[in-house]
Design a protein around this motif. Structure first.
Motif, PDB file in Angstrom:
ATOM      1  N   PHE A 146       0.879  -1.470  -0.020  1.00  0.00           N
ATOM      2  CA  PHE A 146      -0.125   0.024   0.006  1.00  0.00           C
ATOM      3  C   PHE A 146       0.885   1.503  -0.002  1.00  0.00           C
ATOM      4  O   PHE A 146       0.528   2.276  -0.878  1.00  0.00           O
ATOM      5  CB  PHE A 146      -0.978  -0.158   1.278  1.00  0.00           C
ATOM      6  CG  PHE A 146      -1.657   1.260   1.461  1.00  0.00           C
ATOM      7  CD1 PHE A 146      -2.604   1.867   0.558  1.00  0.00           C
ATOM      8  CD2 PHE A 146      -1.136   2.075   2.432  1.00  0.00           C
ATOM      9  CE1 PHE A 146      -3.262   2.952   0.876  1.00  0.00           C
ATOM     10  CE2 PHE A 146      -1.923   3.241   2.584  1.00  0.00           C
ATOM     11  CZ  PHE A 146      -2.875   3.730   1.962  1.00  0.00           C
ATOM     12  N   ILE A 147       1.904   1.277   0.828  1.00  0.00           N
ATOM     13  CA  ILE A 147       2.698   2.408   0.965  1.00  0.00           C
ATOM     14  C   ILE A 147       3.567   2.715  -0.318  1.00  0.00           C
ATOM     15  O   ILE A 147       3.704   3.782  -0.947  1.00  0.00           O
ATOM     16  CB  ILE A 147       3.765   2.450   2.079  1.00  0.00           C
ATOM     17  CG1 ILE A 147       2.810   2.388   3.342  1.00  0.00           C
ATOM     18  CG2 ILE A 147       4.867   3.372   1.983  1.00  0.00           C
ATOM     19  CD1 ILE A 147       2.219   3.659   3.810  1.00  0.00           C
ATOM     20  N   LEU A 155      -3.132  15.522   1.369  1.00  0.00           N
ATOM     21  CA  LEU A 155      -2.404  15.326   2.814  1.00  0.00           C
ATOM     22  C   LEU A 155      -3.922  14.954   3.630  1.00  0.00           C
ATOM     23  O   LEU A 155      -3.900  13.902   4.552  1.00  0.00           O
ATOM     24  CB  LEU A 155      -1.639  16.254   3.302  1.00  0.00           C
ATOM     25  CG  LEU A 155      -0.242  16.138   2.889  1.00  0.00           C
ATOM     26  CD1 LEU A 155       0.492  17.454   3.255  1.00  0.00           C
ATOM     27  CD2 LEU A 155       0.501  14.905   3.276  1.00  0.00           C
ATOM     28  N   ASP A 156      -4.591  15.858   3.672  1.00  0.00           N
ATOM     29  CA  ASP A 156      -6.004  15.596   4.304  1.00  0.00           C
ATOM     30  C   ASP A 156      -6.875  14.329   3.851  1.00  0.00           C
ATOM     31  O   ASP A 156      -7.270  13.738   4.868  1.00  0.00           O
ATOM     32  CB  ASP A 156      -7.108  16.859   3.965  1.00  0.00           C
ATOM     33  CG  ASP A 156      -6.449  18.106   4.785  1.00  0.00           C
ATOM     34  OD1 ASP A 156      -5.580  17.844   5.691  1.00  0.00           O
ATOM     35  OD2 ASP A 156      -6.884  19.306   4.494  1.00  0.00           O
ATOM     36  N   GLU A 157      -6.852  14.182   2.648  1.00  0.00           N
ATOM     37  CA  GLU A 157      -7.529  12.902   2.289  1.00  0.00           C
ATOM     38  C   GLU A 157      -6.846  11.767   2.907  1.00  0.00           C
ATOM     39  O   GLU A 157      -7.649  10.670   3.301  1.00  0.00           O
ATOM     40  CB  GLU A 157      -7.480  12.758   0.571  1.00  0.00           C
ATOM     41  CG  GLU A 157      -8.346  13.809  -0.047  1.00  0.00           C
ATOM     42  CD  GLU A 157      -7.943  13.917  -1.698  1.00  0.00           C
ATOM     43  OE1 GLU A 157      -7.465  12.719  -1.929  1.00  0.00           O
ATOM     44  OE2 GLU A 157      -8.522  14.776  -2.321  1.00  0.00           O
ATOM     45  N   GLU A 158      -5.453  11.587   2.845  1.00  0.00           N
ATOM     46  CA  GLU A 158      -4.993  10.355   3.233  1.00  0.00           C
ATOM     47  C   GLU A 158      -5.133  10.354   4.848  1.00  0.00           C
ATOM     48  O   GLU A 158      -5.216   9.119   5.266  1.00  0.00           O
ATOM     49  CB  GLU A 158      -3.380  10.416   2.843  1.00  0.00           C
ATOM     50  CG  GLU A 158      -2.996  10.379   1.374  1.00  0.00           C
ATOM     51  CD  GLU A 158      -3.626   9.188   0.704  1.00  0.00           C
ATOM     52  OE1 GLU A 158      -3.602   7.984   1.403  1.00  0.00           O
ATOM     53  OE2 GLU A 158      -4.134   9.213  -0.273  1.00  0.00           O
ATOM     54  N   THR A 161       5.195   9.250   4.250  1.00  0.00           N
ATOM     55  CA  THR A 161       5.479   9.017   2.797  1.00  0.00           C
ATOM     56  C   THR A 161       5.121   9.852   2.069  1.00  0.00           C
ATOM     57  O   THR A 161       5.628  10.601   1.050  1.00  0.00           O
ATOM     58  CB  THR A 161       4.945   7.624   2.351  1.00  0.00           C
ATOM     59  OG1 THR A 161       5.499   6.684   3.134  1.00  0.00           O
ATOM     60  CG2 THR A 161       4.999   7.505   0.845  1.00  0.00           C
ATOM     61  N   CYS A 162       3.645  10.529   2.163  1.00  0.00           N
ATOM     62  CA  CYS A 162       3.082  11.554   1.639  1.00  0.00           C
ATOM     63  C   CYS A 162       3.880  13.023   1.700  1.00  0.00           C
ATOM     64  O   CYS A 162       4.013  13.627   0.886  1.00  0.00           O
ATOM     65  CB  CYS A 162       1.621  11.845   2.061  1.00  0.00           C
ATOM     66  SG  CYS A 162       0.426  10.193   1.476  1.00  0.00           S
TER      67      CYS A 162
END
Length: 790
Positions: A249-250, A281-284, A303-304
């Motif tokens: 996933f990452i 960033l907010d979505e993740e 990661t992001c």
């Protein structure tokens, strides 16, 4: 209706028992929806119990017991009957141990066969259909595992527990056995396809499509459930989840955002990219709460940030100056939020911000300086404050009041407050102008009529004061101006004066404001003294004496606390003033024997009535200095006087007399002859009987500019002397406590001690060290060491 179960098997027969159990387990595993009736369920449970505790099975399996090492020797059958309860118990448990192993092995083989069928069926599904199939089978399998685990609870309590206690590997309770088989026989064969389907779903969602989020959450939960601790089967770990779900996933996340950010930056502005990055960033972060395990949050965020922010940090920082120049506060706040989340992300921004604020401050002062030397102190202080306020708001709102940005702001403000065009000649100009502006606020007639407004202005003054390095210069000018306000009773209010002194005390300590507070005490003592003097006059003076006395108010000021100097000129006061002054001296010396009074004529003032003016319905009142009063009272005896007459009568030196005569001429109280002549020995002065003015009270007591300059020069000389004494006292204090010190160490320590008052120059410190050596306070030793002389 489910088919009827076969008869309960003979408890000694393994094959018959397993056949009976297999049929029941099939009903649970394959037809869970139809259920198993309680009678059948209890029959299955009993079959497991009976087989594990079978006595015949004990006898039939003695050979196997011996083969296992004879840990629990089994006596012959006849001995079993007569050996007593203790021996019987050992025998039964030992047998259960053996028979449990057979059942456990057969159950494991059954689960493997079952999962082989499930695996074959899974090959007919792909993508979301595969996920649906996986979740259904997982739910069915784990639910059935709970029932089967209960059926085999006797096996769990005895054989399984004994094996685990003995440290046997690959033995688990029946429920865990199901999970192990699922992982080994099914999961290992399908996890790659399952993860591909999951990652495809997540990518669809990132691309704006709607997906079935619950499917991913179920997959995540199943991966987490498969984590078993090899050393303790009762504990679970996240190893399976991390290896088979989190890592791919990452990796997929990194690849997705690397591609997207590269393309987005190429096609859009930096500001638009920041909006995009912040949204991603907010979505993740939300994704973790929706269907991911919390364990992934930190790694996912890192990661992001690495891909979306760190990889493009240079691009963002290059935009910072542009945003500052255009005052794009919202975008600056967005940049701060992004870069504050990566290591050392803000460091280059802080130095850029500091330089920007410094340039803005210098430009603001440059604008004031371009008006020449005639600018008001208010204009200068307002220019400094406007820059500070603008960028303080920016730090608070855009940079979240972050301490390092506050430090950058402070550094920039300190720089342009102390080193700008107006301060080019001398760094003491800022504190002097600030003191003058403070004086204008605290004087009567200040435009800040409202008390709250005035208090706010004093707070702003303290903002600039914080950045001033030469705080001793401010103190000198402020104390001189405070002295004048108190002497002339021209303060806007005692509360405002007290408030300002409290602020200075809080900023610089008690010693800084000690003399200022003592000045207030002298004023209060003087009020009480005047009241006593009035009572004394009422007792000793008759009516005629009172009429001849001038109505006067006296202020007795302590020499050590007031920054006032004796008059620079002799002055022969008019008889009316002399008589009153002598009367007060008699009263004062009766109360305080041995004290000395020095009259500060240059600070005295009064009012005289102009009864001589024609066509005046109400006599004019002239507000004058004592020197002006002495000049005007001479005209009670004659209308015209020469320059030399006035000088002889008053004994004032020309430097004092000429400016005061000029004010009287300019106001047309006196007329010069020849007409338009300036005061000099050839000029004659005549009283103007036709004087006119719009005001009944005419203020003639105006400070002369030349006096202001002399006073400022004197103040600066005093400052230099005070600095010399402060440096020398600091040197002696340090040497007295340390006895011996290296020259360099002494210089550094002196700087530390006095820098709160002013920034000392090293040559000045060295000069004062030499001066103290000449006075035998200290001496130089070998090796550049200095010693204190007791």
């Amino acid at each position: 209706m489910p088919p009827a179960m076969p008869q309960t098997p003979h408890k000694d027969d393994l094959e018959e028992t397993w056949s009976f159990l297999e049929a029941g387990i099939n009903s649970v595993m394959l037809k869970l929806e139809e259920g198993v009736d309680m009678k059948t369920y209890m029959a299955l449970y009993t079959a497991v119990h009976n087989f594990c505790t079978s006595q015949k099975a004990v006898a039939n399996n003695q050979g196997l017991q011996a083969h296992r090492g004879g840990s629990f020797p089994v006596p012959p059958p006849v001995g079993v009957v007569h050996s007593g309860p203790h021996q019987l118990t050992r025998t039964v448990l030992s047998a259960a141990h053996l028979l449990g192993e057979e059942l456990y092995k057969l159950l494991g083989e059954y689960l493997s066969r079952h999962l082989e069928v499930v695996l074959n069926e899974s090959k007919g599904h792909a993508e979301e259909a595969l996920l649906g199939f996986y979740i259904r089978e997982w739910t069915r399998f784990t639910t059935a595992a709970k029932y089967v685990n209960h059926l085999f609870s006797y096996l769990n309590r005895h054989w399984v527990k004994r094996e685990i206690d003995e440290g046997k590997k690959n033995v688990y309770d029946v429920y865990t056995l199901h999970l192990v088989k699922w992982k080994d026989d099914f999961f290992e064969n399908v996890h790659e396809k399952v993860m591909d389907a999951v990652l495809n779903l997540i990518e669809k969602q990132r691309n704006g499509e709607t997906i079935e989020q619950s499917q991913i959450k179920s997959i995540v939960d199943s991966f987490v459930s498969l984590g078993l601790d090899e050393n303790d089967s009762k504990k679970s770990t996240l190893e399976v989840y991390r290896q088979y779900f989190q890592r791919p996933f990452i990796d997929a996340t990194r690849t997705y955002y690397e591609n997207e950010s590269r393309q987005f930056v190429a096609e859009n502005s930096v500001v638009e990219y920041m909006k995009k990055a912040e949204a991603r960033l907010d979505e993740e972060k939300a994704r973790v709460g929706l269907y991911l395990h919390p364990d992934v949050a930190k790694t996912l965020t890192e990661t992001c940030l690495d891909v979306l922010v760190t990889a493009h940090s240079t691009l963002l920082r290059d935009e910072f100056q542009i945003l500052l120049d255009n005052e794009r506060q919202e975008d600056l706040a967005r940049m701060y939020r992004l870069l504050s989340r990566i290591k050392e992300g803000l460091d280059p921004l802080r130095s850029t911000f500091e330089n920007h604020v410094r340039r803005a401050g210098l430009a603001a002062v440059e604008k004031v300086a371009s008006e020449g030397d005639s600018f008001e102190p208010k204009l200068y202080v307002d220019a400094l404050l406007q820059v500070h306020t603008r960028y303080q708001n920016l730090v608070d709102d855009a940079f979240n009041g972050e301490s390092e940005f506050v430090r950058s702001l402070d550094n920039a403000c300190r720089e342009f407050v102390n080193r700008n065009r107006i301060c080019k000649a001398t760094t003491t100009k800022s504190p002097e102008l600030l003191a003058r502006y403070t004086d204008s606020l605290l004087k009567k007639g200040s435009k800040a009529a409202e008390e709250s407004e005035l208090e706010e202005m004093l707070v702003q003054i303290m903002t600039v004061f914080k950045y001033i390095e030469d705080k001793d210069v401010f103190q000198k000018f402020y104390s001189k101006m405070l002295a004048k306000r108190l002497v002339h009773v021209s303060s806007v209010s005692d509360d405002a004066e007290t408030s300002m002194i409290s602020k200075l005390k809080e900023a610089c300590g008690f010693e800084y404001t000690n003399k200022l507070q003592r000045m207030f005490q002298d004023i209060q003592i003087s009020k009480d003294l005047n009241a006593s003097y009035k009572d004394w006059q009422d007792k000793v003076l008759d009516d005629d004496d009172r009429k001849r006395m001038v109505d006067a108010h006296y202020q007795v000021l302590g020499t050590g606390f007031w920054p006032l100097q004796p008059p620079t000129s002799d002055f022969t006061a008019p008889i009316e003033i002399n008589r009153t002054a002598e009367r007060f001296q008699k009263f004062y010396f009766d109360k305080h024997n041995g004290r000395k009074l020095t009259w500060l004529w240059q600070l005295c003032k009064g009012e005289v009535k102009a009864n001589y003016i024609k066509n005046a319905k109400v006599p004019y009142t002239f507000q004058v200095s004592t020197y002006q009063m002495g000049i005007l009272l001479l005209f009670n005896e004659t209308d015209t006087l020469s320059y030399s007459d006035i000088q002889k009568a008053t004994t004032l030196v020309p430097e004092i007399l000429d400016p005061n005569l000029s004010i009287l001429l300019k106001a047309k109280v006196l007329i010069a002859s020849p007409e338009g002549a300036k005061p000099d020995p050839s000029t004659t002065f005549t009283l103007n009987y036709n004087f006119k003015n719009k005001k009944i009270k005419v203020n003639l007591n105006i400070q002369i500019k030349s006096e202001q300059k002399v006073e400022a020069d004197d103040t600066h000389k005093t400052i230099e002397e005070d600095r010399k004494l402060l440096l020398q006292s600091a040197i002696v204090r340090i040497m007295k406590s340390r006895k011996k010190m290296k020259h360099v160490q002494l210089v550094n320590e002196v700087i530390q001690q006095v820098k709160s008052r002013f920034p000392p120059k090293v040559p000045d410190i060295k000069k004062n060290i030499e001066a103290l050596m000449e006075k035998d306070y200290i001496e130089r030793l070998d090796g550049d060491e200095i010693s204190y002389i007791a």
